[in-house]
Scaffold this motif. Structure first.
Motif, short mmCIF file in Angstrom:
data_model
loop_
_atom_site.label_atom_id
_atom_site.label_comp_id
_atom_site.label_asym_id
_atom_site.label_seq_id
_atom_site.Cartn_x
_atom_site.Cartn_y
_atom_site.Cartn_z
N CYS A 483 -2.78 1.27 -7.80
CA CYS A 483 -3.03 -0.10 -7.35
C CYS A 483 -3.71 -0.90 -8.44
N TYR A 485 -5.32 -3.61 -7.83
CA TYR A 485 -6.47 -4.34 -7.28
C TYR A 485 -7.72 -3.48 -7.34
N LYS A 486 -8.85 -4.10 -7.13
CA LYS A 486 -10.11 -3.38 -7.26
C LYS A 486 -10.98 -3.61 -6.03
N CYS A 487 -10.44 -3.34 -4.85
CA CYS A 487 -11.22 -3.55 -3.64
C CYS A 487 -12.41 -2.58 -3.63
N PHE A 489 -14.17 -1.41 -1.38
CA PHE A 489 -14.29 -0.47 -0.27
C PHE A 489 -13.27 0.65 -0.36
N CYS A 490 -12.36 0.59 -1.32
CA CYS A 490 -11.18 1.45 -1.29
C CYS A 490 -11.37 2.71 -2.13
N PHE A 492 -8.97 5.02 -1.95
CA PHE A 492 -7.60 5.53 -1.96
C PHE A 492 -6.89 5.24 -3.28
N SER A 493 -7.16 4.05 -3.83
CA SER A 493 -6.33 3.58 -4.94
C SER A 493 -6.72 4.20 -6.27
N GLY A 533 -0.61 1.29 -2.34
CA GLY A 533 -1.33 0.46 -3.29
C GLY A 533 -0.40 -0.61 -3.84
N ILE A 534 -0.99 -1.58 -4.49
CA ILE A 534 -0.18 -2.65 -5.08
C ILE A 534 0.11 -2.24 -6.53
N LEU A 565 -0.51 -8.62 2.07
CA LEU A 565 -0.69 -8.54 0.61
C LEU A 565 0.61 -8.09 -0.06
N LYS A 613 -8.01 -10.19 -4.18
CA LYS A 613 -7.00 -10.08 -3.13
C LYS A 613 -6.68 -11.47 -2.54
#
Ligand code: SF4
Length: 819
Positions: A483, A485-487, A489-490, A492-493, A533-534, A565, A613
């Motif tokens: 992914c 992105y840099k969330c 809370f995530c 997973f990515s 993921g993106i 998204l 995001k």
């Protein structure tokens, strides 16, 4: 970091603000010296009204452990037994090991506060103190205290509150970096008491001017501060009023005094004042009431319950809203003869006055969670976040989403539901649109009010959905964990070139996606949920080919895929409008969309947790476009990280308002934030997820707010486990989501509830909650017996293949977009 100072405990920053929140000029009583002439009962009644207006319902206490770092003191106060002279063969200071042992015992007993109390600068009077400090590697008591506060906070996780006496600017600043609040009792403004024969004779640190300057400096340095007066040591009532007015003026200048203690002198054997008369209860109540009337309304007024023996519940009658620190493990070292009432007795006495006992942190909400940037050093801010609930009070237990819920239920103690809450619920039942303030009021409820919210939601659930609990047999297929992105809370990515950070990066081959979809169908699934993921090199064509491949291979399965998204990314990479791209997805075989990536629909929160995001408006626009295109979608909320209850309310209202226009949401899914592996929690920038009380309320309040608009409220077994889900089913939820087969996102974040809950287990869970199970399809339709039987007879899952990433063509259009 997000801060939203609001009731209770908002420090009035200016005279104008003070006026706005209701100062004494708005009251029906005279003030200042005129208070002296007020009839006792009239004064108490006015103080209660003032307390109830600023601090409705909640009565706080701080679960603390008492750490008497040293009992040597350079002062000679005539009433004190805490101060002890050096004794041969006895250490003058607690060692680091002793300090940590006390702190750990407190932590194990559920304390959040480490109260450091010590004598004033003993090294200025005693050689023994100087020698011992030298051995400890410190030049002063405060320098050693700084080290101990840091050890207790970083090694044990308790929040230090320090009573370190009169000090200079550098000392106070050093302590500010390692504690969340500080305190110094003003005690009195009477200079007379420092003269020969007075209680403060030969106590240089008790000169009012020195103490006033320390309290003033605390304001200047933005230190959340506790002060107060000591009554019965020879002062007059007029002098008490003068002392309270001094504290009030300091607070008006700096906004830093979070609480004022009214402490009553107790005569102790072997002190100069052993035979001095103690103030009686009426005198104490009068002074508490005067403090309530004089101090700005949102300053807490506290009286220690242990200094009034069995009579302590009467203190509530005079307008206190806080009991102070109460320790389950250590005695009150300043008043060792007066044990604290146990928490159970305190809660019962509080409830008898229709108030709810709530644990707080040493930093009250406005100076703690809701005011971190202004009032707390960064390391202390992280500790406050880890210890606080959404309102900034203490977390009631150790639970966090992903852990097993303690099945023990607390029974309400109060007898009367708040009329204001009854009124709001009446409006919700009548399907009226609740305001943000009303929704926040529901989310804030406790005890009988919370019980009423949950019972009302449960009744609405029964009226709307009956007693069946629905679930869907489905499979999650997360096609890539790469992914861009840099969330925060995530967990997973992975980055494009990520190696071993929380496992390997993968990018599933289409054949593996299809294989999993086929296997899901054979195992009785009616739905596959495709999300990932993106990936920076994915284009809109990637999503289209995912949908087409699954549709061609498994024509009967429902494809639930692509969050707003992913839709946005897909459309942008092909240079299409959202509407045009949704049309293509439909033609490719997509049936419905998940309402994920919503997190909290408020840009203030999104700027912190997922700044790159899509915005709130963009998420809502894609959801609306999807509904317009004939897709149904779900709606989610991920809560319990950095947002306030106001943000949660705004999210619920945004979903409600969109649903009122489109009717396109099938269900609302509360997703409690799982903090264990989340980057922003590991950096100390988020709370430890919602408390279980907040989880229950989110489900119940969602049912009430969305009543008449969204029929289904889903609860997540992945985040809450079986016990948690059963509790939510009694608080407005009617759906437990999917069997999932391969849950991986929440497991990456640290949950311990497994990756699949087979149909048989779903049914057992629902039966354990006393309800009837119904297997549904994605749109809440029926599922044939034959398909259901496939789920019952499902073979074990084949091992999954996590295809290693291959080089994809760079998606330049998307990269340009993001630049
Ligand atoms: Fe990427 Fe989604 Fe994780 Fe954000 S939440 S980093 S968009 S996978």
């Amino acid at each position: 970091m997000i801060q939203q100072a609001r009731t209770p405990g908002h420090p009035a920053e200016t005279e104008a603000e003070y006026e706005k929140i209701g100062n004494m000029k708005n009251l029906d009583l005279p003030l200042g010296a005129d208070l002296l002439d007020e009839p006792f009962e009239t004064l108490l009644a006015a103080a209660r009204r003032r307390r109830d207006a600023a601090h409705p319902r909640l009565q706080t206490y701080s679960p603390k452990v008492f750490i008497p770092l040293t009992q040597l003191c350079r002062n000679l106060c005539h009433y004190c037994t805490f101060s002890q002279p050096p004794k041969a063969g006895q250490a003058a200071y607690l060692t680091r090991e002793e300090v940590l042992a006390i702190a750990r015992e407190g932590k194990a007993a559920g304390c959040t506060e480490a109260l450091f109390t010590l004598g004033d600068k003993p090294e200025l009077r005693f050689k023994a103190a100087r020698d011992e400090l030298e051995r400890l590697g410190h030049a002063s008591t405060i320098s050693y205290l700084v080290e101990m506060c840091a050890a207790v906070s970083q090694e044990v996780g308790l929040l230090p509150h320090v009573n370190a006496g009169v000090m200079n600017r550098e000392e106070m600043l050093a302590l500010r970096g390692v504690s969340v609040s500080q305190g110094l009792m003003l005690e009195t403004v009477s200079e007379r008491l420092c003269a020969k024969g007075g209680a403060h004779y030969r106590s240089p640190d008790k000169h009012p001017a020195a103490r006033i300057e320390t309290i003033r400096m605390a304001g200047e340095l933005q230190v959340p501060f506790t002060s107060g007066i000591l009554i019965g040591i020879g002062e007059t009532r007029a002098e008490r009023i003068e002392a309270l007015e001094t504290l009030r003026d300091l607070h008006l200048a700096y906004g830093h005094i979070q609480e004022v203690i009214v402490q009553n002198f107790r005569a102790k054997p072997k002190t100069v004042m052993a035979h001095a008369p103690e103030p009686d209860m009426e005198d104490l109540l009068w002074t508490i009431a005067a403090a309530r009337m004089i101090m700005p309304p949102n300053v807490s007024i506290q009286a220690p319950p242990n200094l009034s023996a069995a009579d302590f519940p009467r203190l509530i009658l005079a307008g206190i809203n806080d009991w102070g620190g109460v320790s389950p493990v250590t005695p009150d070292h300043v008043n060792p003869e007066a044990p604290w009432p146990e928490i159970e007795r305190l809660a019962a006495a509080t409830a008898a006055h229709e108030r709810i006992l709530v644990p707080r942190l040493p930093a009250y909400p406005a100076w703690g969670l809701l005011g971190l940037d202004r009032w707390q050093a960064p390391k202390m801010a992280a500790l406050v976040r880890a210890s606080a609930d959404a309102s900034g009070w203490g977390r009631a237990d150790c639970w966090s989403p992903g852990m097993t819920v303690d099945p023990h239920r607390t029974v309400p103690r109060l007898k009367i539901v708040s009329p204001a809450i009854e009124k709001i619920i009446g409006r919700a039942i009548a399907r009226e649109a609740l305001s943000e303030r009303e929704v926040v009021s529901l989310l804030e409820t406790r005890d009988i009010d919370m019980d009423y919210v949950c019972r009302s939601a449960d009744l609405l659930r029964r009226e709307t959905c009956g007693d069946t609990v629905a679930f869907v047999v489905n499979r999650n297929i997360n096609y890539t964990n790469i992914c861009n992105y840099k969330c925060g809370f995530c967990a997973f990515s992975k980055g494009d070139k990520s190696e071993a950070l929380r496992g390997k990066a993968y990018d599933l081959d289409l054949n593996e996606v299809v294989r999993r979809a086929r296997e899901a169908w054979e195992r009785g699934a009616t739905e596959v949920c495709l999300q990932g993921g993106i990936h920076p090199h994915y284009t809109g064509d990637t999503y289209l080919s995912l949908a087409r491949s699954v549709r061609d291979a498994v024509p009967g399965i429902h494809i639930h895929a692509f969050s707003p998204l992913e839709v946005t990314q897909g459309a942008a990479t092909l240079g299409l409008s959202i509407d045009a791209y949704l049309k293509m997805l439909k033609e490719a075989g997509l049936n419905t969309l998940p309402g994920t990536a919503a997190e909290i629909l408020d840009d203030e929160v999104r700027a912190v947790i997922c700044p790159d995001k899509l915005s709130t408006r963009e998420w809502l626009d894609v959801a609306e476009a999807s509904h317009r295109a004939g897709f149904r979608t779900t709606a989610t909320i991920m809560f319990g990280h950095v947002e306030t209850l106001e943000h949660q309310a705004r999210h619920l209202i945004a979903i409600r308002d969109l649903q009122s226009r489109t009717g396109g949401f099938t269900e609302f899914v509360p997703l409690p934030f799982v903090h264990m592996e989340a980057p922003m929690a590991l950096k100390g920038l988020a709370r430890r997820g919602p408390t279980f009380r907040e989880v229950l309320l989110m489900h119940a309040v969602a049912r009430l707010v969305l009543h008449g608009r969204i029929a289904n409220i889903q609860t997540s077994w992945v985040k809450l486990g079986r016990v948690g889900v059963a509790a939510c089913l009694a608080a407005g939820a009617n759906d437990i989501g999917g069997t999932l087969m391969n849950e991986s996102i929440s497991r990456a974040a640290g949950t311990r509830h497994g990756q699949e809950l087979a149909p048989r287990e779903m049914k057992a869970l629902i039966a354990s909650a006393g309800r009837k199970a119904r297997q549904r399809d994605t749109l809440y339709g029926e599922v044939s017996d034959a398909v259901q039987q496939r789920g019952e007879d499902a073979a074990a899952l084949e091992p999954i293949v996590l295809t290693a990433p291959v080089k994809r063509k760079v998606n330049t259009m998307m990269q340009l977009e993001r630049l």
